[in-house]
Design a protein around this motif. Structure first.
Motif, PDB file in Angstrom:
ATOM      1  N   VAL A 129       0.865  -1.182   0.000  1.00  0.00           N
ATOM      2  CA  VAL A 129       0.000   0.000   0.000  1.00  0.00           C
ATOM      3  C   VAL A 129       0.901   1.232   0.000  1.00  0.00           C
ATOM      4  O   VAL A 129       1.797   1.355   0.848  1.00  0.00           O
ATOM      5  N   LEU A 130       0.671   2.130  -0.948  1.00  0.00           N
ATOM      6  CA  LEU A 130       1.419   3.379  -1.015  1.00  0.00           C
ATOM      7  C   LEU A 130       0.451   4.541  -0.861  1.00  0.00           C
ATOM      8  O   LEU A 130      -0.632   4.539  -1.437  1.00  0.00           O
ATOM      9  N   ILE A 131       0.854   5.525  -0.070  1.00  0.00           N
ATOM     10  CA  ILE A 131       0.017   6.702   0.164  1.00  0.00           C
ATOM     11  C   ILE A 131       0.760   7.935  -0.329  1.00  0.00           C
ATOM     12  O   ILE A 131       1.892   8.207   0.085  1.00  0.00           O
ATOM     13  N   GLY A 132       0.119   8.675  -1.228  1.00  0.00           N
ATOM     14  CA  GLY A 132       0.702   9.890  -1.776  1.00  0.00           C
ATOM     15  C   GLY A 132      -0.289  11.031  -1.700  1.00  0.00           C
ATOM     16  O   GLY A 132      -1.161  11.064  -0.832  1.00  0.00           O
ATOM     17  N   GLY A 133      -0.170  11.967  -2.629  1.00  0.00           N
ATOM     18  CA  GLY A 133      -1.005  13.159  -2.600  1.00  0.00           C
ATOM     19  C   GLY A 133      -0.330  14.266  -1.819  1.00  0.00           C
ATOM     20  O   GLY A 133       0.515  14.021  -0.947  1.00  0.00           O
ATOM     21  N   GLY A 134      -0.712  15.503  -2.146  1.00  0.00           N
ATOM     22  CA  GLY A 134      -0.035  16.649  -1.559  1.00  0.00           C
ATOM     23  C   GLY A 134      -0.162  16.739  -0.047  1.00  0.00           C
ATOM     24  O   GLY A 134       0.805  17.084   0.652  1.00  0.00           O
ATOM     25  N   PHE A 135      -1.340  16.430   0.480  1.00  0.00           N
ATOM     26  CA  PHE A 135      -1.551  16.525   1.928  1.00  0.00           C
ATOM     27  C   PHE A 135      -0.696  15.500   2.660  1.00  0.00           C
ATOM     28  O   PHE A 135       0.004  15.818   3.626  1.00  0.00           O
ATOM     29  N   ALA A 136      -0.731  14.252   2.205  1.00  0.00           N
ATOM     30  CA  ALA A 136       0.038  13.199   2.860  1.00  0.00           C
ATOM     31  C   ALA A 136       1.543  13.433   2.731  1.00  0.00           C
ATOM     32  O   ALA A 136       2.305  13.158   3.662  1.00  0.00           O
ATOM     33  N   ALA A 137       1.971  13.941   1.581  1.00  0.00           N
ATOM     34  CA  ALA A 137       3.403  14.168   1.382  1.00  0.00           C
ATOM     35  C   ALA A 137       3.932  15.252   2.306  1.00  0.00           C
ATOM     36  O   ALA A 137       5.074  15.188   2.776  1.00  0.00           O
ATOM     37  N   ILE A 185       2.611  16.098   5.266  1.00  0.00           N
ATOM     38  CA  ILE A 185       2.494  15.716   6.679  1.00  0.00           C
ATOM     39  C   ILE A 185       2.783  14.218   6.758  1.00  0.00           C
ATOM     40  O   ILE A 185       1.870  13.379   6.828  1.00  0.00           O
ATOM     41  N   PRO A 186       4.065  13.840   6.725  1.00  0.00           N
ATOM     42  CA  PRO A 186       4.427  12.417   6.645  1.00  0.00           C
ATOM     43  C   PRO A 186       3.972  11.598   7.844  1.00  0.00           C
ATOM     44  O   PRO A 186       3.923  10.362   7.767  1.00  0.00           O
ATOM     45  N   GLU A 187       3.657  12.262   8.951  1.00  0.00           N
ATOM     46  CA  GLU A 187       3.163  11.519  10.106  1.00  0.00           C
ATOM     47  C   GLU A 187       1.895  10.725   9.783  1.00  0.00           C
ATOM     48  O   GLU A 187       1.600   9.712  10.425  1.00  0.00           O
ATOM     49  N   LEU A 188       1.140  11.194   8.785  1.00  0.00           N
ATOM     50  CA  LEU A 188      -0.101  10.517   8.437  1.00  0.00           C
ATOM     51  C   LEU A 188       0.151   9.085   7.973  1.00  0.00           C
ATOM     52  O   LEU A 188      -0.574   8.156   8.365  1.00  0.00           O
ATOM     53  N   VAL A 189       1.155   8.880   7.146  1.00  0.00           N
ATOM     54  CA  VAL A 189       1.435   7.530   6.637  1.00  0.00           C
ATOM     55  C   VAL A 189       1.768   6.589   7.785  1.00  0.00           C
ATOM     56  O   VAL A 189       1.301   5.437   7.823  1.00  0.00           O
ATOM     57  N   ALA A 190       2.553   7.061   8.733  1.00  0.00           N
ATOM     58  CA  ALA A 190       2.899   6.226   9.887  1.00  0.00           C
ATOM     59  C   ALA A 190       1.656   5.856  10.688  1.00  0.00           C
ATOM     60  O   ALA A 190       1.522   4.725  11.178  1.00  0.00           O
ATOM     61  N   VAL A 228       2.507  -0.471   4.622  1.00  0.00           N
ATOM     62  CA  VAL A 228       1.990   0.827   4.177  1.00  0.00           C
ATOM     63  C   VAL A 228       3.161   1.802   4.154  1.00  0.00           C
ATOM     64  O   VAL A 228       3.807   2.025   5.184  1.00  0.00           O
ATOM     65  N   ARG A 229       3.432   2.375   3.000  1.00  0.00           N
ATOM     66  CA  ARG A 229       4.605   3.233   2.831  1.00  0.00           C
ATOM     67  C   ARG A 229       4.247   4.489   2.051  1.00  0.00           C
ATOM     68  O   ARG A 229       3.223   4.540   1.376  1.00  0.00           O
ATOM     69  N   PRO A 230       5.121   5.505   2.105  1.00  0.00           N
ATOM     70  CA  PRO A 230       4.880   6.705   1.281  1.00  0.00           C
ATOM     71  C   PRO A 230       5.058   6.392  -0.203  1.00  0.00           C
ATOM     72  O   PRO A 230       5.899   5.571  -0.584  1.00  0.00           O
ATOM     73  N   ALA A 231       4.255   7.026  -1.031  1.00  0.00           N
ATOM     74  CA  ALA A 231       4.422   6.904  -2.482  1.00  0.00           C
ATOM     75  C   ALA A 231       5.731   7.562  -2.905  1.00  0.00           C
ATOM     76  O   ALA A 231       6.309   8.361  -2.171  1.00  0.00           O
ATOM     77  N   ARG A 232       6.174   7.250  -4.118  1.00  0.00           N
ATOM     78  CA  ARG A 232       7.505   7.676  -4.550  1.00  0.00           C
ATOM     79  C   ARG A 232       7.511   8.802  -5.573  1.00  0.00           C
ATOM     80  O   ARG A 232       8.495   9.526  -5.698  1.00  0.00           O
ATOM     81  N   LEU A 233       6.447   8.950  -6.346  1.00  0.00           N
ATOM     82  CA  LEU A 233       6.497   9.815  -7.520  1.00  0.00           C
ATOM     83  C   LEU A 233       5.957  11.222  -7.295  1.00  0.00           C
ATOM     84  O   LEU A 233       5.983  12.041  -8.202  1.00  0.00           O
ATOM     85  N   GLY A 234       5.447  11.500  -6.114  1.00  0.00           N
ATOM     86  CA  GLY A 234       5.002  12.853  -5.812  1.00  0.00           C
ATOM     87  C   GLY A 234       3.808  13.267  -6.654  1.00  0.00           C
ATOM     88  O   GLY A 234       2.993  12.457  -7.090  1.00  0.00           O
ATOM     89  N   GLY A 235       3.719  14.579  -6.914  1.00  0.00           N
ATOM     90  CA  GLY A 235       2.561  15.137  -7.581  1.00  0.00           C
ATOM     91  C   GLY A 235       2.439  14.794  -9.054  1.00  0.00           C
ATOM     92  O   GLY A 235       1.411  15.091  -9.666  1.00  0.00           O
ATOM     93  N   LEU A 236       3.453  14.167  -9.640  1.00  0.00           N
ATOM     94  CA  LEU A 236       3.412  13.848 -11.067  1.00  0.00           C
ATOM     95  C   LEU A 236       3.106  12.384 -11.338  1.00  0.00           C
ATOM     96  O   LEU A 236       3.329  11.901 -12.450  1.00  0.00           O
ATOM     97  N   SER A 237       2.606  11.681 -10.343  1.00  0.00           N
ATOM     98  CA  SER A 237       2.357  10.250 -10.535  1.00  0.00           C
ATOM     99  C   SER A 237       1.364   9.993 -11.662  1.00  0.00           C
ATOM    100  O   SER A 237       1.551   9.085 -12.477  1.00  0.00           O
TER     101      SER A 237
END
Length: 292
Positions: A235-243, A245-250, A269-278
């Motif tokens: 599971v990867l979590i991205g998007g501007g808000f999550a990126a 405030i990284p505490e959200l992914v944890a 569950v980890r942070p996504a890698r590609l940022g806003g251009l995914s």
């Protein structure tokens, strides 16, 4: 709107621009869509200027809902596009090149899966709304041209807040950036800006941490529901808000682990890698003919 052109010599040209904000008449006429398409055409001409090669494929990431013919049925952010033959309009812009359109969340998931080299993945994009997608066996679910994966509209609380879609309890209504800010404002007793929330979370302010944790719990409920049905391995979590405030992914990872059943460990569950251009990376994959 972001544009990316990959050339025969492996060079890359990129451009981005903003469409004007819709005005009060846009929902009643097609004038806004016509204006938007004219602006898009101008930027495409500028991006392709001086390049001798012919376009061979075009991928388009869309937040709008399309029917089987390629006509826009709904686009809340740009209501004047409803009824527009998008596939026909894009074909007119790009000539003989094959044009393929897909949901931006689905394409973000495809790009993240490709980047992570993971064929079975759930992606959640947390921003002003919640988008995302599911990739199984290297292909988006339900599949290009078969509708979109509306993971943001999974119901995680039957009595939860009202969503933009008209239902109550969608994960988008409970865990998007604006939803989290509204919850934080209620706890704090006054309006909260995004910057204030981010700083307060980092400072350990109880009202901020509790507000974010509640969003994390809603997202974990969605993750758990998808896992029980489809068993993604990541599971990867991205998007501007999550990126931002990284505490959200944890928090999502922690709660997801708590929801696991004996003998059925949940996926990481980890942070996504590609940022806003995914989504843009996913559109490029689509233009290349993936997934087929």
């Amino acid at each position: 709107m972001a544009l990316r052109l990959e050339h025969d010599d492996l060079g890359i040209s990129e451009s981005s621009f903003r469409w004007p904000e819709p005005d009060g008449t846009d929902a009643m006429t097609s004038g806004g869509a016509t204006r938007d398409l004219d602006l898009l055409a101008r930027h495409i001409r500028e991006l392709c200027a001086g390049r001798p090669e012919r376009l061979t494929g075009v991928g388009v990431a869309m937040p709008a809902t399309l029917d089987a013919t390629g006509t826009v049925t709904t686009w809340p952010g740009r209501p004047s596009w409803a009824g527009v033959d998008l596939r026909g309009a894009l074909s007119a812009l790009f000539g003989h090149a094959e044009v393929r359109c897909a949901d931006d969340g689905d394409l973000a998931a495809l790009a993240e899966a490709h980047e992570a080299r993971c064929p079975d993945l759930l992606y959640l994009g947390v921003g002003t709304g919640i988008g995302g997608g599911i990739v199984l066996n290297g292909k988006p679910v339900p599949g290009v041209g078969r509708g979109s994966c509306e993971v943001g509209h999974l119901v995680v609380d039957r009595d939860g807040p009202l969503c933009d879609c008209g239902r109550r309890g969608c994960v988008q209504a409970a865990a998007s950036g604006p939803a989290t800010l509204r919850r934080a404002a209620r706890r704090r007793g006054e309006e909260v800006t995004f910057t204030e929330l981010r700083q307060a979370v980092r400072g350990g302010k109880p009202w901020a941490v509790a507000s974010l944790r509640e969003s994390g719990r809603a997202l974990a409920a969605a993750v758990t529901g998808v896992y029980e049905l489809l068993h993604p391995s990541l599971v990867l979590i991205g998007g501007g808000f999550a990126a931002a405030i990284p505490e959200l992914v944890a928090m999502v990872a922690e709660r997801t682990a708590e929801l696991g059943r004996p003998g059925h460990p949940p996926p990481p569950v980890r942070p996504a890698r590609l940022g806003g251009l995914s989504s843009l990376h996913g559109a490029v994959l689509l233009a290349r003919g993936l997934p087929d």
